[in-house]
Design a protein around this motif. Structure first.
Motif, mmCIF file in Angstrom:
data_model
loop_
_atom_site.group_PDB
_atom_site.id
_atom_site.type_symbol
_atom_site.label_atom_id
_atom_site.label_comp_id
_atom_site.label_asym_id
_atom_site.label_seq_id
_atom_site.Cartn_x
_atom_site.Cartn_y
_atom_site.Cartn_z
ATOM 1 N N THR A 40 38.292 -65.297 81.238
ATOM 2 C CA THR A 40 39.420 -64.388 81.297
ATOM 3 C C THR A 40 40.577 -64.976 80.520
ATOM 4 O OG1 THR A 40 38.798 -63.471 83.448
ATOM 5 C CG2 THR A 40 41.109 -63.266 82.794
ATOM 6 N N ILE A 41 41.187 -64.157 79.685
ATOM 7 C CA ILE A 41 42.343 -64.566 78.891
ATOM 8 C C ILE A 41 43.559 -63.814 79.417
ATOM 9 C CG2 ILE A 41 43.388 -64.660 76.610
ATOM 10 C CD1 ILE A 41 40.559 -64.603 75.423
ATOM 11 N N PRO A 42 44.555 -64.513 79.947
ATOM 12 C CA PRO A 42 45.770 -63.847 80.426
ATOM 13 C C PRO A 42 46.768 -63.641 79.298
ATOM 14 C CG PRO A 42 45.871 -66.175 80.939
ATOM 15 C CD PRO A 42 44.568 -65.955 80.243
ATOM 16 N N CYS A 43 47.624 -62.654 79.487
ATOM 17 C CA CYS A 43 48.675 -62.323 78.528
ATOM 18 C C CYS A 43 49.908 -61.969 79.348
ATOM 19 C CB CYS A 43 48.207 -61.156 77.673
ATOM 20 S SG CYS A 43 49.491 -60.349 76.671
ATOM 21 N N THR A 44 50.880 -62.859 79.320
ATOM 22 C CA THR A 44 52.040 -62.682 80.177
ATOM 23 C C THR A 44 53.264 -62.233 79.401
ATOM 24 O OG1 THR A 44 51.214 -64.367 81.695
ATOM 25 C CG2 THR A 44 53.549 -63.791 81.851
ATOM 26 N N GLY A 45 53.876 -61.189 79.890
ATOM 27 C CA GLY A 45 55.094 -60.669 79.276
ATOM 28 C C GLY A 45 56.179 -60.522 80.317
ATOM 29 N N THR A 46 56.906 -59.431 80.196
ATOM 30 C CA THR A 46 57.995 -59.152 81.133
ATOM 31 C C THR A 46 57.928 -57.700 81.596
ATOM 32 O OG1 THR A 46 59.557 -58.366 79.455
ATOM 33 C CG2 THR A 46 59.439 -60.755 79.781
ATOM 34 N N SER A 47 58.864 -57.318 82.425
ATOM 35 C CA SER A 47 58.914 -55.939 82.892
ATOM 36 C C SER A 47 59.351 -54.985 81.782
ATOM 37 C CB SER A 47 59.878 -55.816 84.076
ATOM 38 O OG SER A 47 61.172 -56.253 83.703
ATOM 39 N N SER A 48 59.813 -55.557 80.667
ATOM 40 C CA SER A 48 60.233 -54.747 79.522
ATOM 41 C C SER A 48 59.102 -54.503 78.539
ATOM 42 C CB SER A 48 61.409 -55.415 78.789
ATOM 43 O OG SER A 48 62.546 -55.472 79.626
ATOM 44 N N ASP A 49 57.980 -55.091 78.779
ATOM 45 C CA ASP A 49 56.845 -54.826 77.902
ATOM 46 C C ASP A 49 55.572 -54.655 78.730
ATOM 47 O OD1 ASP A 49 56.232 -57.797 78.171
ATOM 48 O OD2 ASP A 49 57.921 -57.936 76.797
ATOM 49 N N VAL A 50 54.816 -55.707 78.933
ATOM 50 C CA VAL A 50 53.530 -55.597 79.649
ATOM 51 C C VAL A 50 53.692 -54.917 81.004
ATOM 52 C CG1 VAL A 50 51.651 -56.888 80.712
ATOM 53 C CG2 VAL A 50 52.533 -57.591 78.474
ATOM 54 N N GLY A 51 54.678 -55.339 81.764
ATOM 55 C CA GLY A 51 54.849 -54.824 83.109
ATOM 56 C C GLY A 51 55.392 -53.405 83.183
ATOM 57 N N GLY A 52 56.001 -52.959 82.107
ATOM 58 C CA GLY A 52 56.665 -51.665 82.143
ATOM 59 C C GLY A 52 55.878 -50.505 81.558
ATOM 60 N N TYR A 53 54.804 -50.809 80.862
ATOM 61 C CA TYR A 53 54.050 -49.760 80.164
ATOM 62 C C TYR A 53 52.556 -50.055 80.227
ATOM 63 C CZ TYR A 53 58.702 -49.180 78.239
ATOM 64 O OH TYR A 53 60.062 -49.012 78.104
ATOM 65 N N ASN A 54 51.780 -49.003 80.219
ATOM 66 C CA ASN A 54 50.319 -49.168 80.163
ATOM 67 C C ASN A 54 49.824 -49.069 78.729
ATOM 68 O OD1 ASN A 54 49.814 -49.585 82.940
ATOM 69 N ND2 ASN A 54 50.005 -47.377 83.322
ATOM 70 N N TYR A 55 50.535 -49.733 77.847
ATOM 71 C CA TYR A 55 50.191 -49.747 76.430
ATOM 72 C C TYR A 55 49.891 -51.186 75.994
ATOM 73 C CZ TYR A 55 51.717 -44.896 75.818
ATOM 74 O OH TYR A 55 51.850 -43.532 75.889
ATOM 75 N N VAL A 56 48.939 -51.801 76.671
ATOM 76 C CA VAL A 56 48.493 -53.135 76.301
ATOM 77 C C VAL A 56 47.152 -53.017 75.581
ATOM 78 C CG1 VAL A 56 47.748 -55.403 77.107
ATOM 79 C CG2 VAL A 56 49.668 -54.229 78.229
ATOM 80 N N SER A 57 47.066 -53.688 74.459
ATOM 81 C CA SER A 57 45.831 -53.688 73.676
ATOM 82 C C SER A 57 45.359 -55.113 73.468
ATOM 83 C CB SER A 57 46.045 -53.034 72.302
ATOM 84 O OG SER A 57 46.491 -51.703 72.422
ATOM 85 N N TRP A 58 44.066 -55.246 73.200
ATOM 86 C CA TRP A 58 43.468 -56.543 72.888
ATOM 87 C C TRP A 58 42.681 -56.422 71.582
ATOM 88 C CZ3 TRP A 58 44.247 -61.056 75.523
ATOM 89 C CH2 TRP A 58 44.841 -60.962 76.802
ATOM 90 N N TYR A 59 42.872 -57.422 70.712
ATOM 91 C CA TYR A 59 42.190 -57.457 69.430
ATOM 92 C C TYR A 59 41.379 -58.736 69.311
ATOM 93 C CZ TYR A 59 45.479 -53.755 68.255
ATOM 94 O OH TYR A 59 46.205 -52.598 68.258
ATOM 95 N N GLN A 60 40.232 -58.596 68.668
ATOM 96 C CA GLN A 60 39.386 -59.735 68.340
ATOM 97 C C GLN A 60 39.480 -59.962 66.836
ATOM 98 O OE1 GLN A 60 35.042 -59.116 67.747
ATOM 99 N NE2 GLN A 60 34.758 -60.499 69.477
ATOM 100 N N GLN A 61 39.625 -61.207 66.435
ATOM 101 C CA GLN A 61 39.676 -61.517 65.003
ATOM 102 C C GLN A 61 38.815 -62.722 64.690
ATOM 103 O OE1 GLN A 61 43.431 -62.829 63.259
ATOM 104 N NE2 GLN A 61 43.005 -61.647 61.386
ATOM 105 N N HIS A 62 37.771 -62.492 63.899
ATOM 106 C CA HIS A 62 36.964 -63.604 63.399
ATOM 107 C C HIS A 62 37.641 -64.169 62.161
ATOM 108 C CE1 HIS A 62 33.717 -61.602 65.839
ATOM 109 N NE2 HIS A 62 33.514 -62.869 66.138
ATOM 110 N N PRO A 63 37.382 -65.438 61.840
ATOM 111 C CA PRO A 63 38.041 -66.078 60.694
ATOM 112 C C PRO A 63 37.888 -65.283 59.413
ATOM 113 C CG PRO A 63 36.889 -67.704 61.996
ATOM 114 C CD PRO A 63 36.510 -66.374 62.569
ATOM 115 N N GLY A 64 39.013 -65.027 58.763
ATOM 116 C CA GLY A 64 39.002 -64.320 57.497
ATOM 117 C C GLY A 64 38.767 -62.827 57.601
ATOM 118 N N LYS A 65 38.720 -62.313 58.823
ATOM 119 C CA LYS A 65 38.434 -60.895 59.013
ATOM 120 C C LYS A 65 39.657 -60.146 59.533
ATOM 121 C CE LYS A 65 34.107 -61.330 57.896
ATOM 122 N NZ LYS A 65 33.582 -60.738 56.622
ATOM 123 N N VAL A 66 39.536 -58.824 59.517
ATOM 124 C CA VAL A 66 40.591 -57.955 60.021
ATOM 125 C C VAL A 66 40.489 -57.858 61.547
ATOM 126 C CG1 VAL A 66 41.497 -55.600 59.965
ATOM 127 C CG2 VAL A 66 40.597 -56.635 57.881
#
Lengths: 110, 121
Positions: free
Chosen positions: A19-45
């Motif tokens: 599990t990878i946590p991502c901690t923000g504040t009530s002005s971002d992560v805590g305030g909206y259900n608009y959290v995304s996760w991206y995977q990036q392999h070396p040299g890739k998009v």
């Protein structure tokens, strides 16, 4: 706007879950259900893995799941595979109508 | 097939200007906000700015690090978004990606391959 906080690295053995946590504040992560996760392999998009906290785009393995509690969102990868080794970034909409990314987490599959 | 293709990157001196383009195809461009994201070599992703749709008055937003120097624009007739970069600094050196935000979504799904901007004397 400060970057969201992610651990620099995590590791796990094949078949395990991490599990990878991502901690923000009530002005971002805590305030909206608009959290995304991206995977990036070396040299890739970056590739979208999770959006709107818990949703998976078509074609993304159901081994990837997202959740949120308070100001912390989390990405869980179950049944780790060698191909999951990559960098992972969270992002969130903010109260300033801007967006912010996490610093990124390097996942190593042992 | 959704495609975004960036161009316009290159080598520029500090204090100079550059305009990046993002040509898109495979979706209704006018319906989608467009974001720019950059990544310095060996570093993480950094959100740069965004432009909304015509119905939202083409509203723009910027990261504090580029506010007042960068301008995001779009031409819906050409399915193209732009990033005008002025007063460039060495720390603006990065790969610049454009990415679309689907209608009604709070994420960015499709990304271009990126274009390299190098600010150096």
């Amino acid at each position: 706007q400060s970057a969201l906080t992610q651990p620099a690295s995590v590791s796990g053995s094949p078949g395990q879950s991490i599990t990878i946590p991502c901690t923000g504040t009530s002005s971002d992560v805590g305030g909206y259900n608009y959290v995304s996760w991206y995977q990036q392999h070396p040299g890739k998009v970056p590739e979208l893995m999770i959006y709107d906290v818990t949703k998976r785009p078509s074609g993304v393995s159901n081994r990837f799941s997202g959740s949120k509690s308070g100001n912390t969102a989390s990405l869980t990868i179950s049944g780790l595979q060698a191909e999951d080794e990559a960098d992972y970034y969270c992002s969130s909409f903010t109260a300033s109508s801007t967006w912010v990314f996490g610093g990124g987490t390097k996942l190593t599959v042992l | 097939e959704v495609q975004l293709v960036e161009s316009g990157g290159g080598l520029v001196q500090p204090g100079g200007s550059l305009r990046l383009s993002c040509v898109t195809s495979g979706f209704r461009f006018s319906d989608s906000p467009v974001h720019w994201v950059r990544q310095a070599s060996g570093k993480g992703l950094e959100w740069v700015g965004r432009i909304k749709r015509k119905v939202d008055s083409y509203a723009t937003g910027y990261a504090e690090s580029v506010k007042g120097r960068f301008i995001v624009s779009r031409d819906d007739s050409k399915n193209t978004a732009y990033l005008q970069m002025n007063s460039l600094k060495i720390e603006d050196t990065a790969v610049y990606f454009c990415t679309r935000q689907p209608v009604g979504s709070g994420t960015c799904d499709y990304w271009g391959q990126g274009t390299v901007v190098t600010v150096s004397s």
